[in-house]
Design an enzyme around this catalytic site. Sequence first.
Site, PDB file in Angstrom:
ATOM      1  N   ASP A   1      -7.744  -5.751   0.255  1.00 16.82           N
ATOM      2  CA  ASP A   1      -8.561  -6.456  -0.769  1.00 16.82           C
ATOM      3  C   ASP A   1      -7.808  -7.825  -0.597  1.00 16.82           C
ATOM      4  O   ASP A   1      -8.231  -8.714  -1.609  1.00 16.82           O
ATOM      5  CB  ASP A   1      -8.113  -5.682  -1.897  1.00 16.82           C
ATOM      6  CG  ASP A   1      -9.083  -4.613  -2.175  1.00 16.82           C
ATOM      7  OD1 ASP A   1     -10.204  -4.527  -1.728  1.00 16.82           O
ATOM      8  OD2 ASP A   1      -8.802  -3.558  -2.861  1.00 16.82           O
TER       9      ASP A   1
ATOM     10  N   HIS B   1       0.963  -1.218  -0.054  1.00 19.00           N
ATOM     11  CA  HIS B   1      -0.117   0.165  -0.027  1.00 19.00           C
ATOM     12  C   HIS B   1       0.674   1.204  -0.051  1.00 19.00           C
ATOM     13  O   HIS B   1       1.898   1.366   0.584  1.00 19.00           O
ATOM     14  CB  HIS B   1      -0.926   0.008   1.225  1.00 19.00           C
ATOM     15  CG  HIS B   1      -1.972   0.975   0.808  1.00 19.00           C
ATOM     16  ND1 HIS B   1      -2.093   2.274   1.387  1.00 19.00           N
ATOM     17  CD2 HIS B   1      -3.269   0.787   0.786  1.00 19.00           C
ATOM     18  CE1 HIS B   1      -3.224   2.744   1.230  1.00 19.00           C
ATOM     19  NE2 HIS B   1      -3.960   1.919   0.694  1.00 19.00           N
TER      20      HIS B   1
HETATM   21  N1  CMC Z   1       3.859  -7.465  -4.994  1.00 17.41           N
HETATM   22  C1  CMC Z   1       5.356  -7.306  -5.192  1.00 17.41           C
HETATM   23  N2  CMC Z   1       6.030  -6.147  -5.024  1.00 17.41           N
HETATM   24  C2  CMC Z   1       5.562  -5.289  -4.696  1.00 17.41           C
HETATM   25  C3  CMC Z   1       4.243  -5.255  -4.309  1.00 17.41           C
HETATM   26  C4  CMC Z   1       3.281  -6.252  -4.617  1.00 17.41           C
HETATM   27  N3  CMC Z   1       2.000  -6.342  -4.355  1.00 17.41           N
HETATM   28  N4  CMC Z   1       3.935  -3.988  -4.100  1.00 17.41           N
HETATM   29  C5  CMC Z   1       4.963  -3.211  -3.931  1.00 17.41           C
HETATM   30  N5  CMC Z   1       6.039  -4.076  -4.291  1.00 17.41           N
HETATM   31  C6  CMC Z   1       7.307  -3.484  -4.516  1.00 17.41           C
HETATM   32  C7  CMC Z   1       7.572  -2.744  -5.830  1.00 17.41           C
HETATM   33  O1  CMC Z   1       8.128  -3.721  -6.758  1.00 17.41           O
HETATM   34  C8  CMC Z   1       8.847  -2.013  -5.355  1.00 17.41           C
HETATM   35  O2  CMC Z   1       9.830  -2.734  -5.285  1.00 17.41           O
HETATM   36  P1  CMC Z   1      11.288  -2.086  -5.753  1.00 17.41           P
HETATM   37  O3  CMC Z   1      11.664  -1.149  -4.477  1.00 17.41           O
HETATM   38  O4  CMC Z   1      12.364  -3.260  -5.651  1.00 17.41           O
HETATM   39  O5  CMC Z   1      11.101  -1.446  -7.175  1.00 17.41           O
HETATM   40  C9  CMC Z   1       8.345  -1.596  -3.675  1.00 17.41           C
HETATM   41  O6  CMC Z   1       7.410  -2.571  -3.444  1.00 17.41           O
HETATM   42  C10 CMC Z   1       7.621  -0.441  -3.741  1.00 17.41           C
HETATM   43  O7  CMC Z   1       6.397  -0.407  -4.382  1.00 17.41           O
HETATM   44  P2  CMC Z   1       5.698   0.594  -5.203  1.00 17.41           P
HETATM   45  O8  CMC Z   1       5.056  -0.084  -6.430  1.00 17.41           O
HETATM   46  O9  CMC Z   1       6.805   1.693  -5.553  1.00 17.41           O
HETATM   47  O10 CMC Z   1       4.538   1.181  -4.435  1.00 17.41           O
HETATM   48  P3  CMC Z   1       3.471   2.195  -4.370  1.00 17.41           P
HETATM   49  O11 CMC Z   1       3.244   2.850  -3.273  1.00 17.41           O
HETATM   50  O12 CMC Z   1       3.586   2.986  -5.537  1.00 17.41           O
HETATM   51  O13 CMC Z   1       2.228   1.040  -4.773  1.00 17.41           O
HETATM   52  C11 CMC Z   1       0.618  -0.342  -4.384  1.00 17.41           C
HETATM   53  C12 CMC Z   1       1.430   0.468  -4.006  1.00 17.41           C
HETATM   54  C13 CMC Z   1      -0.818  -0.601  -3.846  1.00 17.41           C
HETATM   55  C14 CMC Z   1       0.152   0.109  -5.991  1.00 17.41           C
HETATM   56  C15 CMC Z   1       1.356  -1.824  -4.624  1.00 17.41           C
HETATM   57  O14 CMC Z   1       1.790  -2.091  -3.547  1.00 17.41           O
HETATM   58  C16 CMC Z   1       0.825  -2.810  -5.502  1.00 17.41           C
HETATM   59  O15 CMC Z   1       0.572  -2.650  -6.761  1.00 17.41           O
HETATM   60  N6  CMC Z   1       0.038  -3.590  -4.790  1.00 17.41           N
HETATM   61  C17 CMC Z   1      -0.646  -4.748  -5.525  1.00 17.41           C
HETATM   62  C18 CMC Z   1      -2.257  -4.367  -5.859  1.00 17.41           C
HETATM   63  C19 CMC Z   1      -3.159  -4.256  -4.653  1.00 17.41           C
HETATM   64  O16 CMC Z   1      -3.214  -4.738  -3.913  1.00 17.41           O
HETATM   65  N7  CMC Z   1      -3.650  -2.802  -4.796  1.00 17.41           N
HETATM   66  C20 CMC Z   1      -4.824  -2.759  -3.719  1.00 17.41           C
HETATM   67  C21 CMC Z   1      -4.421  -1.248  -2.722  1.00 17.41           C
HETATM   68  S1  CMC Z   1      -5.529  -1.326  -1.176  1.00 17.41           S
HETATM   69  C22 CMC Z   1      -6.936  -0.846  -1.694  1.00 17.41           C
HETATM   70  C23 CMC Z   1      -7.030   0.422  -2.329  1.00 17.41           C
HETATM   71  O17 CMC Z   1      -6.710   1.496  -1.706  1.00 17.41           O
HETATM   72  O18 CMC Z   1      -7.544   0.389  -3.465  1.00 17.41           O
END
Ligand code: CMC
Length: 442
Positions: free
Chosen positions: A377, A319
């Site tokens: 989720d 998140h």
């Molecule tokens: N699986 C694998 N790696 C992950 C995940 C994941 N679910 N989430 C983040 N990472 C890694 C990402 O690859 C990055 O690694 P590195 O530093 O080596 O490049 C690091 O963690 C930081 O991730 P980010 O993508 O820069 O973080 P963000 O804050 O931009 O993204 C997120 C947040 C929710 C989009 C992401 O965690 C994600 O894609 N999660 C899976 C989708 C999900 O479950 N979404 C629902 C969110 S909760 C409900 C809502 O609010 O809608």
Amino acid sequence: MPATGAAWIVRMPSKTFELVDSATGKKSSLPVRSGTIGPDVLDIATLNRDHDVFTFDPGFMATASTESRITYIDGDKGVLLYRGYPIEQLAEKSSFIEVAYLLLNGELPDKKQLAEFTANISRHTMINESLLRMFNGFHFNAHPMAMVSGIVASMSAFYHDSMDINNPRHREIFAHRIIAKLPTISAAAYKHSLGQPFVYPRNDLDYCANLLHMFYAVPCEPYDVDPLAAQALDLLLILHADHEQNASTSTVRLAGSTGANPYAAISAGVSALWGPAHGGANEAVLEMLESIGTADNIPKFLAKVKDKASNVRLMGFGHRVYKNFDPRAKIIREMCHKVLAKMGRGDNPLLELGERLEEIALKDDYFISRKLYPNVDFYSGIIYSALGIPRSMFTVMFAVARTAGWVAHWQEMISDPSYKIGRPRQLYTGPARREYTDIARR
Ligand code: CMC
């Protein structure tokens, strides 16, 4: 003042930041603003005017886009408050309708206020028959989020002349209408996908019982809503009702900041919510669990997740704000067990697989080092399935709940006399000025 190269910022003890232009030595200060709780923010509104620079923050990693009094999150401690009330207390003691009132009005209602609000919402559950006929324009297998977004946007055609966004009473009626009609629109999308007749709302039922009735009743036989299912759905809606400036809420604010019809702004929010990084994650989690199949495949799956080239993510994990357990995930996980046990489906293989996956991931250094925990989720889809809600409708349920938050944020923005159109700037990296070349010479 023209751009003069590097400048640096020095933190001052008196809660201002002093900015020193390294070329000219000119100093100016930026105010630091404190909220009720949470980190201070640096107010940079005068930065461009005084120093001819912008800040650069793609994805809003360090930017507060607005001031708000609605929802507070402490991502490090795993705290979520709606108007100051902890989500755990609201989940245990409140109802979705009461939470919607709280989000919109800032205070919990007394008995009379709650009865009036409930009656107002019930009174607006029907949708115009012409809107209903619009569903026939969609193919039967259209994704319900596409239908919901389209129909909500079309509501602006029905309520345009009667909607003056500067009139508080009009805004209130809009709030009641959209919260009341979202379940009706969602159920109509579902019925359209099945080819079944649309079921009209029943105003003698409460919000969630009516939603389930419109989903599952058919005209040819009686249908009794399972009170446990309605209660579980109510809890899910409370947990999803608001989450401060998330992508869809920010979209609603941005679209609404132009003075656009609020139904169109809510439709923009529905579209933003649909993506798998946001509300679409609940649907993606079930797809992921099914593709993993059995617990022995978990290590292979996690190896793929850790391989950046694969573009596979552990859906329902991670998140932007929570760097600790999402408090909603904890509540949902517990509820999953209760609901499935009461429904006689205690030995749900997907729940077992999900729990095993969570356990393994939480011990894995990849997830530990990145502070990735289960989010709201990870488990919600499992409960939705147990309630008989089809997978393609999961995100629609999220939209029904989040409508309360979207409307509260839209109201907060529009009723603030100092609100401005949202208009970010950019760091331009395209070609500098060049002259047009005639096609014969290219
Ligand atoms: N699986 C694998 N790696 C992950 C995940 C994941 N679910 N989430 C983040 N990472 C890694 C990402 O690859 C990055 O690694 P590195 O530093 O080596 O490049 C690091 O963690 C930081 O991730 P980010 O993508 O820069 O973080 P963000 O804050 O931009 O993204 C997120 C947040 C929710 C989009 C992401 O965690 C994600 O894609 N999660 C899976 C989708 C999900 O479950 N979404 C629902 C969110 S909760 C409900 C809502 O609010 O809608």
